[in-house]
Design a protein around this motif. Structure first.
Motif, short mmCIF file in Angstrom:
data_model
loop_
_atom_site.label_atom_id
_atom_site.label_comp_id
_atom_site.label_asym_id
_atom_site.label_seq_id
_atom_site.Cartn_x
_atom_site.Cartn_y
_atom_site.Cartn_z
N GLN A 491 0.83 -1.20 0.00
CA GLN A 491 0.00 0.00 0.00
C GLN A 491 0.87 1.25 0.00
N LYS A 493 0.00 5.21 0.96
CA LYS A 493 -1.05 6.10 1.44
C LYS A 493 -0.45 7.47 1.74
N ASP A 506 -4.87 6.96 -1.61
CA ASP A 506 -4.61 5.64 -1.02
C ASP A 506 -4.68 4.60 -2.13
N TRP A 508 -3.41 0.47 -3.46
CA TRP A 508 -2.84 -0.86 -3.23
C TRP A 508 -2.43 -1.41 -4.60
#
Length: 693
Positions: A491, A493, A506, A508
């Motif tokens: 991830q 963020k 954000d 992934w």
């Protein structure tokens, strides 16, 4: 200076290793032909052939030079060529425009590697040859040792036409084996000499060498063989005819001896060029290709259609671009339009010139077989073909030249000079086809490539003298790259709140290796709108920009797939910039978990070396982590093919020269990328840290 018939033209290049005396010999010839009032000297900078400031400073020939002279109702175009290894591409270009070569052999040092190379160039163009053994007046000069060196180096039997009287300091004249006369020269380098009796201690050598000459001549004609076997004398006319036949057909190579600086033997060399070298009507016809059909065309000097070939370009600060060309058919006059078949452009010929080194001699007409110069052509470059007939135009193939072997990063000492450097390099590339200038897209460096250290130094010296700009040379960076070996997820963020509207992104992602050469693939697998479609391009952009700096040592990370499969956004704080930063953060984190590796560029090398140095060169390649793929015998040595990391051969040219005594040559071309070993990775990472600091 006008020639009546094509058969009375001779086009001859003077070739040898550097320092053998080519330029000095031509200076003596110019004096003898009354083209100059005194013999110019390379050492004191008075040569009219080496007139470029860089040549005067270094006391070497860098560019081929032309001098046109009249001698015994013949027009001789003599081309002085470079002899140092870094400039032999210029020699090869010049040899493409002549019909014969005078090979200068030093009576002191004999045959060197560069002489062997230019001899092979002359063979490539099927040129007739005469050998002049120079420096007979110098210490350690030995005529017969040099003959042996010639025989061993070239695999031919040299046939002397003249023998030296005395040697070293006592060298005072020559014996003519054709006329069986001896000539004594004064100590001053005048054009005069006096006839004398053949020295008693030379009569046995003269008789032996004359018999060798007559035996060699007899083999050129059945009638002469009969006369020779029956012990009959040859007439002088038969001897001259036999030598001419043997020289043009290359049955043997005649040898003359003398001293350029003392002007001994140069007149006899002139007469030999006329008597034994081919005219443009003999063995000099050029093959071209019809521009429309591609069919081969034999250019006939007696054809009326004008066809010429530009074999050298000079950039003069005052006269502009100077194009030196050889006419293969037809003729050209002043104020004439010609068609450049290579560029599909029309050029205006305003004023034609013949050349005597740095001196321009105006002429109204240039005919087939001649070499001349014209200035200020707009489109024409070296190896272009000029024609009078556009409908039936043809193109002469350019001379294949070796690729540059040594590169440096070029950095102007002043930022204000960047544009002047680019302009200067562009002009120098017009003049010198051995130069390459490129911009490395990965490192941003301007790369100057040439034929060796001296070549690169000469280019920078010309930049300063001609264009008034100073540059620094640095070893170029190796264009390493990075990639990954396994898949990984993670991830990124980015959340920032500092009063007012914040920033939020954000993402992934999953990264996995792609096939080599597959590049970067971005896959969007977002469902349900967890990341609005308007932000997806920003995610891709963030990843691609982050990949340019890699994660190991600052080199681009390549050949991977990245899948965007999840994330979140904020209805107020999210923006394209926030998602771009989040993507960059995700890339750096995931790439480090995907086992990143450093890739180094591997090049293919073709290396040509003498037989006796093969073991040394192969051992050196092994020490550079090279993989030798094949060793193949050649007529003059061995051809080694290998794959070697680029980082190991950035300065290979001087090393190969040292290992092979200057006789080795090589070319390189990029092959592929491979994973670098750990010790290289650590070294590159350390260098990267130093550069960042």
């Amino acid at each position: 200076m006008q020639v009546d018939e094509v058969k009375n033209i001779r086009n001859v290049a003077f070739i040898s290793h550097g320092g053998a005396g080519k330029t000095s010999l031509i200076e003596a010839i110019l004096f003898n032909a009354k083209a100059t009032k005194r013999i110019g000297s390379v050492d004191n900078g008075t040569s009219i052939m080496d007139f470029d400031p860089v040549e005067i400073n270094r006391k070497i020939t860098i560019n081929p030079k032309l001098c046109s002279i009249e001698w015994n109702k013949h027009l001789l175009n003599l081309v002085d060529t470079p002899g140092y290894g870094n400039f032999l591409h210029e020699t090869k270009s010049a040899l493409s425009a002549v019909g014969g070569a005078v090979v200068i052999a030093s009576a002191i040092s004999g045959i060197k590697a560069e002489t062997e190379r230019v001899w092979n160039f002359a063979d490539d163009f099927d040129l007739a040859k005469i050998i002049f053994v120079n420096k007979m007046d110098k210490e350690r000069a030995d005529f017969y040792r040099t003959l042996g060196d010639i025989e061993q180096s070239f695999g031919i039997t040299p046939i002397p036409l003249y023998l030296p009287i005395g040697k070293e300091e006592s060298f005072r004249g020559i014996v003519d084996l054709i006329k069986q006369k001896a000539y004594e020269y004064p100590s001053e380098p005048t054009a005069e000499f006096k006839e004398m009796d053949i020295p008693a201690d030379m009569k046995e050598a003269v008789e032996s060498q004359r018999n060798k000459l007559l035996e060699a001549i007899s083999e050129t004609d059945d009638e002469l063989i009969e006369k020779y076997l029956e012990g009959e004398e040859f007439s002088e006319e038969e001897i001259l005819k036999g030598i001419r036949e043997a020289t043009i057909t290359k049955r043997f190579i005649p040898v003359i001896c003398g001293s350029a600086v003392k002007n001994v033997g140069s007149k006899f060399l002139l007469e030999s060029i006329i008597d034994f070298m081919p005219s443009p009507l003999e063995r000099e016809q050029k093959v071209a290709k019809n521009k429309k059909t591609g069919e081969e065309v034999m250019l006939d000097p007696e054809n009326k259609d004008f066809v010429a070939y530009v074999f050298k370009t000079f950039i003069d600060p005052f006269s502009g671009k100077l194009s030196i060309f050889r006419v293969y058919s037809g003729e050209i006059t002043n104020d004439t339009d010609v068609y450049n078949a290579s560029k599909d452009e029309v050029e205006k010929i305003t004023q034609l010139y013949l050349l005597q080194g740095k001196n321009f001699v105006k002429t109204d007409k240039v005919v087939a077989g001649q070499i001349a110069m014209v200035n200020k052509l707009k489109f024409t470059e070296t190896f272009d073909t000029l024609c009078s007939n556009k409908k039936e135009s043809c193109i002469i193939d350019p001379v294949p030249l070796a690729e540059p072997v040594l590169s440096f990063s070029l950095v102007p000492k002043s930022k204000e000079d960047e544009e002047k450097v680019s302009t200067g390099l562009h002009r120098l590339m017009e003049e010198d086809l051995g130069i390459r200038v490129t911009r490395d897209e990965q490192t941003g460096e301007q790369i100057l490539s040439g034929m060796g250290q001296m070549h690169i130094e000469v280019v920078t010296e010309k930049l300063k003298k001609k264009f008034n700009v100073d540059v620094d040379l640095k070893t170029p960076k190796v264009p390493y790259k990075e990639t990954i070996k396994i898949s990984a997820k993670g991830q990124g963020k980015y959340k920032k709140q500092s009063g007012g509207r914040g920033q939020y992104g954000d993402v992934w992602i999953e990264m996995e290796p792609n096939e080599r050469g597959g590049g970067i693939e971005f896959i969007d697998k977002i469902v349900g709108g967890v990341i609005p479609k308007g932000y997806i391009p920003a995610v891709e952009k963030g990843i691609r920009e982050a990949a340019l700096e890699g994660v190991l040592a600052g080199y681009p990370l390549i050949d991977f797939k990245v899948t965007l499969y999840d994330g979140s956004y904020h209805s107020v704080d999210s923006s394209e910039m926030a998602f771009k930063i989040a993507a960059s953060m995700a890339f750096k984190k995931v790439a480090m978990e995907a086992k990143p590796v450093l890739l180094e560029p591997i090049v293919n090398m073709d290396i040509f070396v003498p037989e006796e140095t093969v073991g040394t060169v192969i051992g050196d390649l092994n020490s550079r982590r090279g993989r030798v793929q094949n060793v193949e015998p050649q007529t003059t040595g061995q051809h080694i093919t290998a794959q070697v990391p680029m980082g190991e051969i950035l300065k290979y040219a001087p090393d190969l020269r040292s290992m092979t005594g200057g006789r080795g040559m090589f070319t390189i071309e990029f092959s592929h990328y491979e994973e670098a070993p750990s010790h290289v990775v650590e070294k590159v990472k350390e260098q990267s840290k130093v550069e960042q600091q």
